[in-house]
Write an enzyme that holds these catalytic residues in place. Sequence first.
Site, PDB file in Angstrom:
ATOM      1  N   SER A  43       0.858  -1.189   0.000  1.00  0.00           N
ATOM      2  CA  SER A  43       0.000   0.000   0.000  1.00  0.00           C
ATOM      3  C   SER A  43       0.896   1.242   0.000  1.00  0.00           C
ATOM      4  O   SER A  43       2.122   1.115   0.120  1.00  0.00           O
ATOM      5  CB  SER A  43      -0.860   0.004   1.260  1.00  0.00           C
ATOM      6  OG  SER A  43      -0.012   0.151   2.395  1.00  0.00           O
ATOM      7  N   ASP A  81      -0.453  -1.418  -4.195  1.00  0.00           N
ATOM      8  CA  ASP A  81      -1.831  -1.541  -3.738  1.00  0.00           C
ATOM      9  C   ASP A  81      -2.429  -0.131  -3.561  1.00  0.00           C
ATOM     10  O   ASP A  81      -1.684   0.862  -3.534  1.00  0.00           O
ATOM     11  CB  ASP A  81      -1.805  -2.314  -2.410  1.00  0.00           C
ATOM     12  CG  ASP A  81      -3.062  -3.114  -2.181  1.00  0.00           C
ATOM     13  OD1 ASP A  81      -3.950  -3.086  -3.045  1.00  0.00           O
ATOM     14  OD2 ASP A  81      -3.159  -3.779  -1.128  1.00  0.00           O
ATOM     15  N   GLU A  93     -10.733   0.645  -9.193  1.00  0.00           N
ATOM     16  CA  GLU A  93     -11.491   0.265  -7.996  1.00  0.00           C
ATOM     17  C   GLU A  93     -12.844   0.952  -8.021  1.00  0.00           C
ATOM     18  O   GLU A  93     -12.943   2.173  -8.113  1.00  0.00           O
ATOM     19  CB  GLU A  93     -10.671   0.694  -6.768  1.00  0.00           C
ATOM     20  CG  GLU A  93     -11.340   0.429  -5.454  1.00  0.00           C
ATOM     21  CD  GLU A  93     -10.640  -0.665  -4.650  1.00  0.00           C
ATOM     22  OE1 GLU A  93      -9.649  -1.226  -5.147  1.00  0.00           O
ATOM     23  OE2 GLU A  93     -11.118  -0.953  -3.551  1.00  0.00           O
ATOM     24  N   HIS A  95     -12.618  -4.369   3.674  1.00  0.00           N
ATOM     25  CA  HIS A  95     -11.230  -4.395   4.135  1.00  0.00           C
ATOM     26  C   HIS A  95     -11.237  -4.596   5.645  1.00  0.00           C
ATOM     27  O   HIS A  95     -11.959  -3.906   6.356  1.00  0.00           O
ATOM     28  CB  HIS A  95     -10.545  -3.056   3.822  1.00  0.00           C
ATOM     29  CG  HIS A  95     -10.051  -2.967   2.419  1.00  0.00           C
ATOM     30  ND1 HIS A  95     -10.294  -1.882   1.616  1.00  0.00           N
ATOM     31  CD2 HIS A  95      -9.306  -3.827   1.672  1.00  0.00           C
ATOM     32  CE1 HIS A  95      -9.722  -2.086   0.428  1.00  0.00           C
ATOM     33  NE2 HIS A  95      -9.128  -3.247   0.437  1.00  0.00           N
ATOM     34  N   GLY A  96     -10.419  -5.512   6.120  1.00  0.00           N
ATOM     35  CA  GLY A  96     -10.322  -5.752   7.560  1.00  0.00           C
ATOM     36  C   GLY A  96     -11.190  -6.910   8.000  1.00  0.00           C
ATOM     37  O   GLY A  96     -11.941  -7.490   7.213  1.00  0.00           O
ATOM     38  N   GLY A 122     -10.005  -7.456   0.372  1.00  0.00           N
ATOM     39  CA  GLY A 122     -10.604  -7.805   1.658  1.00  0.00           C
ATOM     40  C   GLY A 122     -10.689  -9.300   1.866  1.00  0.00           C
ATOM     41  O   GLY A 122     -11.697  -9.809   2.345  1.00  0.00           O
ATOM     42  N   GLY A 123      -9.625 -10.026   1.533  1.00  0.00           N
ATOM     43  CA  GLY A 123      -9.658 -11.488   1.613  1.00  0.00           C
ATOM     44  C   GLY A 123      -9.629 -12.046   3.033  1.00  0.00           C
ATOM     45  O   GLY A 123      -9.997 -13.197   3.240  1.00  0.00           O
ATOM     46  N   VAL A 136      -4.979 -10.501   0.444  1.00  0.00           N
ATOM     47  CA  VAL A 136      -5.060 -10.824   1.878  1.00  0.00           C
ATOM     48  C   VAL A 136      -4.016  -9.985   2.617  1.00  0.00           C
ATOM     49  O   VAL A 136      -2.845  -9.985   2.240  1.00  0.00           O
ATOM     50  CB  VAL A 136      -4.768 -12.324   2.126  1.00  0.00           C
ATOM     51  CG1 VAL A 136      -4.815 -12.643   3.618  1.00  0.00           C
ATOM     52  CG2 VAL A 136      -5.739 -13.219   1.350  1.00  0.00           C
ATOM     53  N   THR A 191      -4.911  -8.301   6.449  1.00  0.00           N
ATOM     54  CA  THR A 191      -5.136  -8.252   7.910  1.00  0.00           C
ATOM     55  C   THR A 191      -4.717  -9.547   8.608  1.00  0.00           C
ATOM     56  O   THR A 191      -4.082  -9.508   9.662  1.00  0.00           O
ATOM     57  CB  THR A 191      -6.622  -7.968   8.209  1.00  0.00           C
ATOM     58  OG1 THR A 191      -7.011  -6.816   7.481  1.00  0.00           O
ATOM     59  CG2 THR A 191      -6.850  -7.740   9.691  1.00  0.00           C
TER      60      THR A 191
HETATM   61  O1  G3H Z   1      -5.585  -4.500  -0.647  1.00  0.00           O
HETATM   62  C1  G3H Z   1      -5.521  -5.160   0.403  1.00  0.00           C
HETATM   63  C2  G3H Z   1      -6.543  -6.141   0.675  1.00  0.00           C
HETATM   64  O2  G3H Z   1      -7.730  -5.846   0.074  1.00  0.00           O
HETATM   65  C3  G3H Z   1      -6.522  -6.726   2.030  1.00  0.00           C
HETATM   66  O3  G3H Z   1      -7.764  -6.864   2.680  1.00  0.00           O
HETATM   67  O4  G3H Z   1      -6.878  -6.763   4.999  1.00  0.00           O
HETATM   68  O5  G3H Z   1      -9.187  -7.494   4.536  1.00  0.00           O
HETATM   69  O6  G3H Z   1      -7.275  -8.945   3.916  1.00  0.00           O
HETATM   70  P1  G3H Z   1      -7.769  -7.560   4.108  1.00  0.00           P
HETATM   71 ZN    ZN Z   2      -7.603  -3.828  -0.874  1.00  0.00          ZN
END
Ligand code: G3H
Ligand code: ZN
Length: 286
Positions: A48, A80, A134, A183-184, A214-215, A236, A238
Amino acid sequence: MLSLREAIQKAEKEGRAIGHFNITTIDMVHAIVRAAQKVGDPVIIGVSEGERDFFGVRQIAAVVESVREETKHPVYLNADHTYSVERVKEVIDAGFDAVIYDGAKLSLDENIANGKACVDYARASGRDVLIEGELGYIGSSSKMLDEIPEGVSLEHLTTPEQAARYAKETGADLLSAAVGNIHGMLKHAKNPNLNIERIKEVREAAGIPLVLHGGSGVSDEDFIAAIKAGISTVHVSTELRRAYRKEIQETLVENPEEVAPYRYLRPAGEAVERIVEERMRLFGGK
Ligand code: G3H
Ligand code: ZN
């Protein structure tokens, strides 16, 4: 070695998705690559804006290139969530394989205009840099959450019409959409389910591969159905951050005298490796 574009096309054709894992430190890069080598699939390292400022934009590009050269493993680098056209240009110049221009919070018109400027810059670079757009706000932090992030609506998902218009007018290579993902990870509940039907509709309308953000916190069943419905890359973060931090904390409590970072960081890297391997096997159907 295949380009990232080719690797994504191949994955889609074979009904697999490529894992994208965020890193902050070099030991996380090594952990992810070790897992990818074990599984035998390509992998994307994501940074990011905050992560690449911490690591250094040109430094992370050099590290990934050097690891790729040494291991001969298809390891790709993605910038990212990037919120300005200027910062998109910065990573294209630095040699990244892909970048996400994230205008999800802007109006569709503005998002499209900026997305198109990013695509134009990428095409003029002389390299095959992928631009991801996005559409639809799903929160902006990879962290443990008390509740669904403010501004996220699980009722107002990305529509096929928006996706078709975005893809056509920007010429973007990849698209991420709001399809029930956030996300998260929620601390006290399961994350919402994905809308598999919407993924299918958006993929069809956009005509370009889809990325699932947001995996963390998504169920295995949802992942499998989402990949079947048209997801080619899964992000993925978090889950990795949480495991990395937990291991450091526990290691230091158990070894209060330890001062060598390579000793107290090792278990943290191993925890990341285990999660990445497990997720990659699921995404790759292995
Ligand atoms: O771009 C990063 C991801 O979308 C991570 O999402 O933190 O929910 O796994 P996450
Ligand atoms: Zn993301």
